[in-house]
Enzyme design. Structure first.
Site, PDB file in Angstrom:
ATOM      1  CB  THR A  54       7.797  -2.059   6.054  1.00  0.00           C
ATOM      2  OG1 THR A  54       6.205  -2.844   6.696  1.00  0.00           O
ATOM      3  CG2 THR A  54       7.496  -0.787   7.208  1.00  0.00           C
ATOM      4  CB  ALA A  91       5.365 -11.617   4.715  1.00  0.00           C
ATOM      5  CG  ASP A  92       6.873  -5.673   8.328  1.00  0.00           C
ATOM      6  OD1 ASP A  92       7.802  -6.913   8.592  1.00  0.00           O
ATOM      7  OD2 ASP A  92       6.409  -5.454   8.406  1.00  0.00           O
ATOM      8  CB  THR A  93       3.156 -10.176  10.681  1.00  0.00           C
ATOM      9  OG1 THR A  93       3.565 -11.039   9.582  1.00  0.00           O
ATOM     10  CG2 THR A  93       2.921  -9.795  11.451  1.00  0.00           C
TER      11      THR A  93
END
Length: 213
Positions: A54, A91-93
């Site tokens: 993602t 970014a993806d968290t």
């Protein structure tokens, strides 16, 4: 050395604040959905692979949006000409428990259900960071382990009533009131917030290094 300017393709104020803390000059690139929404997990895709994919997808969407005429929503006054060549940071968290991805809650009911699952247990927080620079996609992923105290029903109800769980992976913000729930953290505090400071700086340094042949 790091790039003089980057474009942060994220609406997250936490990521903006972390870059400010690091002294990284940046503009904000507000890519329209689906880049800002939780994407569905692919069949047989592990939770760890999901967060990396993602993040890469966000970078590709940001590049495509700029190529189609998209423009940054906010840039410093002294931004240089030719910002189209500026590196893009994405970014993806995600919060992972029992190999399940706990994304952003749709409502208070879903937020409370996630917090009940996290109560008294240790979960992982994966933050994947991707930098699109010079025709390359550079990436890293920081993994932290977070343990919650046992949460009473009243704790969960009061926390949900603050509105803080909404828009947060796993329905909590470590930099907010949920800090009181955490008994142990192994990894990166800034990574749990949404952008691991150390890993991000190393990625920016890598972008400035010559590409290997």
């Amino acid at each position: 050395m790091i790039p003089a300017f980057v474009l942060l393709a994220s609406a997250s104020p936490r990521r903006h604040e972390i870059l400010d803390q690091l002294g990284v000059r940046h503009g904000i690139l507000r890519v329209p959905p689906p880049a800002g929404e939780d994407e569905p997990r692919l069949p047989d895709e592990s939770a760890a692979d999901y967060v990396r994919r993602t993040a890469r997808d966000k970078a590709q969407q940001a590049l495509a949006w700029l190529a189609a005429g998209g423009r940054p929503g906010s840039i410093p006054a002294d931004w240089p000409q030719g910002w189209e060549q500026t590196p893009i940071l994405c970014a993806d968290t995600t919060v992972i428990l029992d190999d399940d991805v706990l994304g952003k809650p749709a409502d208070a009911v879903q937020a409370a259900a996630m917090l009940r699952r996290l109560s008294g247990r240790t979960h992982q927080v994966h933050t994947a960071v991707v930098l699109a620079a010079g025709g390359r996609l550079l990436e890293t992923c920081q993994i932290s382990e977070v343990r919650f105290q046992a949460l009473h029903a009243a704790d969960i109800a009061q926390y949900c009533a603050t509105g803080e769980p909404f828009g947060k992976a796993g329905s909590y913000a470590i930099q907010g009131r949920a800090a009181a729930f955490i008994t142990h953290l192994s990894g990166s505090h800034s990574g749990v917030m949404g952008l691991p400071a150390h890993d991000t700086m190393r990625l920016l340094q890598q972008a400035s290094a010559p590409a290997s042949r």
